[in-house]
Design a protein around this motif. Structure first.
Motif, PDB file in Angstrom:
ATOM      1  N   GLU A 137       2.441  68.873  35.944  1.00  0.00           N
ATOM      2  CA  GLU A 137       2.490  68.606  34.502  1.00  0.00           C
ATOM      3  C   GLU A 137       1.135  68.124  33.983  1.00  0.00           C
ATOM      4  N   THR A 140      -1.216  71.148  33.756  1.00  0.00           N
ATOM      5  CA  THR A 140      -0.849  72.139  32.731  1.00  0.00           C
ATOM      6  C   THR A 140      -0.774  71.525  31.333  1.00  0.00           C
ATOM      7  N   HIS A 141      -1.106  70.262  31.217  1.00  0.00           N
ATOM      8  CA  HIS A 141      -1.088  69.557  29.927  1.00  0.00           C
ATOM      9  C   HIS A 141       0.295  69.620  29.264  1.00  0.00           C
ATOM     10  N   THR A 142       1.318  69.356  30.055  1.00  0.00           N
ATOM     11  CA  THR A 142       2.694  69.353  29.528  1.00  0.00           C
ATOM     12  C   THR A 142       3.346  67.986  29.692  1.00  0.00           C
ATOM     13  N   ARG A 230       7.740  65.722  26.300  1.00  0.00           N
ATOM     14  CA  ARG A 230       7.359  66.177  27.634  1.00  0.00           C
ATOM     15  C   ARG A 230       7.814  67.629  27.815  1.00  0.00           C
ATOM     16  N   GLY A 231       6.993  68.426  28.479  1.00  0.00           N
ATOM     17  CA  GLY A 231       7.341  69.827  28.698  1.00  0.00           C
ATOM     18  C   GLY A 231       6.723  70.770  27.687  1.00  0.00           C
ATOM     19  N   LYS A 232       6.239  70.211  26.583  1.00  0.00           N
ATOM     20  CA  LYS A 232       5.524  71.005  25.583  1.00  0.00           C
ATOM     21  C   LYS A 232       4.030  70.944  25.896  1.00  0.00           C
ATOM     22  N   TYR A 233       3.296  71.963  25.487  1.00  0.00           N
ATOM     23  CA  TYR A 233       1.858  71.966  25.732  1.00  0.00           C
ATOM     24  C   TYR A 233       1.146  71.094  24.707  1.00  0.00           C
ATOM     25  N   ILE A 363       3.551  79.110  26.930  1.00  0.00           N
ATOM     26  CA  ILE A 363       2.417  78.270  27.309  1.00  0.00           C
ATOM     27  C   ILE A 363       1.539  79.086  28.247  1.00  0.00           C
TER      28      ILE A 363
END
Length: 434
Positions: A137, A140-142, A230-233, A363
């Motif tokens: 994470e 990947t910037h998530t 969390r989980g979004k770019y 993403i």
């Protein structure tokens, strides 16, 4: 007759196939002269319009260098021409050419895992709100962490409590910094900052040393900085600060030591953190005139304030390099981790990090690496990174091309964003891939 006719048709089809293949390959061959003319035109136009004072450009393939050229000067005084040995502040290109490269090595050696959790590795975050964030994470910037925190501003204050910055110029706010004016009465927090060397203090500028106790306040702010889903770019410098902490804790070595081990293997010497330790000040490009924090034209020290506070060695910024040293890393990556017969990185790791594992979610980011949604400039498999100071590098594994553009567009001020408005780097990238 029928057999002869069939043979003729077969021979024709084979010939046609060879011709088509040859034509296809010819389209991929690099026309050095044509591309050099295009690049010269772009560069002369950019210099004329004041995009930046000078630049290095390099174009190559996995086994060749097609173009290496220097343009312009160190700054707008035009006293010193750009030379091949000159090194530029890479800014966020450090995220991949430093921290991500080290992560790739450690993942390949099974010394760290992409699903390792921050709180399990770094004790400070064990019971924090970000304890469950994984290395995957972070890369990947998530994570949902806020894009940045101006840690250094907590070291500054004014005697009467007036704001540090104002959007209006006045007697009390005379000097410009970015788009704001700086309070002339700023004082530094002497609990943490010293203007002469002190035992155990970390040098953060040529005349500034920081009490390492300040880092506890930095980490505490990061621990409560997950303010987005969390989980979004969401691109964040903080992610790579945490990647650095995870890798340093796992190995017991500092990021600069880990990175230097890879650079030494590759035989490159014009790349590293804190450049005045390995090259002359004359060979380092100046960046911004900082009227706010360092009160100086920054030269030989990292431009990014967060990286400066960490002594110039940071996951988000801090690397300096010339185009030649970066080109070796590009060739190694295009050769699936191999350079001059030595496997520097595992081939499977190179492929893993340079793909878009979250593309189905829209993403396109790689692991550490910048990737773009395919458009007129960028292909699906292209990867690389850019830097705030005006730096750019991208690779195309489909035709084994790479492009490196190093500039110091923030000299004398970061307000100069002309090269971005013109799609400058993207246009050159498109040209060399046609």
């Amino acid at each position: 007759m029928k057999k002869t006719g069939v043979r003729v048709v077969l021979v024709f089809l084979i010939f046609l196939g060879i011709s088509c293949k040859t034509l296809k390959n010819s389209k991929k061959s690099f026309d050095t002269k044509q591309n050099e003319v295009f690049i010269d035109s772009m560069m002369n136009n950019a210099l004329g319009k004041g995009f930046f004072p000078g630049a290095q450009i390099m174009v190559g393939s996995k086994d060749s260098v097609f173009i290496l050229k220097n343009y312009g000067y160190h700054d707008y005084s035009k006293k010193e021409l750009v030379k091949t040995d000159d090194v530029y502040d890479l800014a966020s290109m450090s995220k991949v050419l430093g921290a991500t490269l080290v992560a790739m090595r450690l993942v390949g050696e099974d010394k760290i895992g992409l699903q390792d959790k921050l709180g399990d590795v770094v004790p400070f975050y064990k019971n924090s709100a970000i304890a469950d964030l994984t290395l995957f994470e972070l890369l990947t910037h998530t994570t949902g962490l806020t894009p940045s925190i101006t840690f250094y501003q907590s070291l500054l204050s004014t005697p009467d409590g007036s704001p540090l910055l104002s959007n209006q110029q006045s007697e009390n706010y005379p000097d410009l910094f970015d788009t704001m004016y700086v309070n002339k009465n700023i004082v530094y927090d002497t609990r943490y900052l010293s203007f002469e060397p002190k035992e155990h203090y970390i040098q953060i500028y040529k005349n500034m040393w920081l009490n390492p106790e300040f880092y506890q306040t930095v980490y505490a702010k990061i621990a409560v900085a997950n303010t987005h889903p969390r989980g979004k770019y969401l691109y964040s410098d903080l992610n790579l600060l945490l990647v650095q902490q995870m890798m340093e804790t796992k190995t017991g070595l500092k990021l600069d030591q880990l990175a230097k081990g890879i650079y030494n293997e590759l035989g490159i010497s014009k790349i590293g953190y804190n450049p005045l330790k390995w090259t002359s000040e004359q060979n380092v490009m100046p960046t911004e005139i900082d009227n706010f924090f360092r009160k100086d034209t920054i030269k030989g020290y990292v431009h990014d304030e967060a990286a400066a506070l960490l002594g110039g060695v940071s996951g988000n910024a801090g690397l300096f390099a010339n185009a030649q040293s970066i080109s070796v890393i590009c060739q190694m990556l295009l050769n699936n981790g191999q350079y001059h017969g030595k496997q520097t990185l595992k081939a499977r790791v190179v492929k893993q990090f340079t793909k878009s594992p979250l593309a189905k979610k829209g993403i396109y980011r790689g692991l550490g690496f910048d990737k773009r949604k395919p458009d007129e400039f960028y292909g699906k498999n292209d990867f690389g990174h850019t830097g705030f100071t005006g730096t750019f590098f991208f690779l195309n594994p489909d035709n084994n091309r790479f492009l490196i553009i190093l500039t110091n567009r923030v000299n004398p001020t970061r307000t100069n964003r002309l090269m971005y408005k013109d799609d400058f780097s993207a246009k050159i990238w498109k040209q060399i891939n046609e």
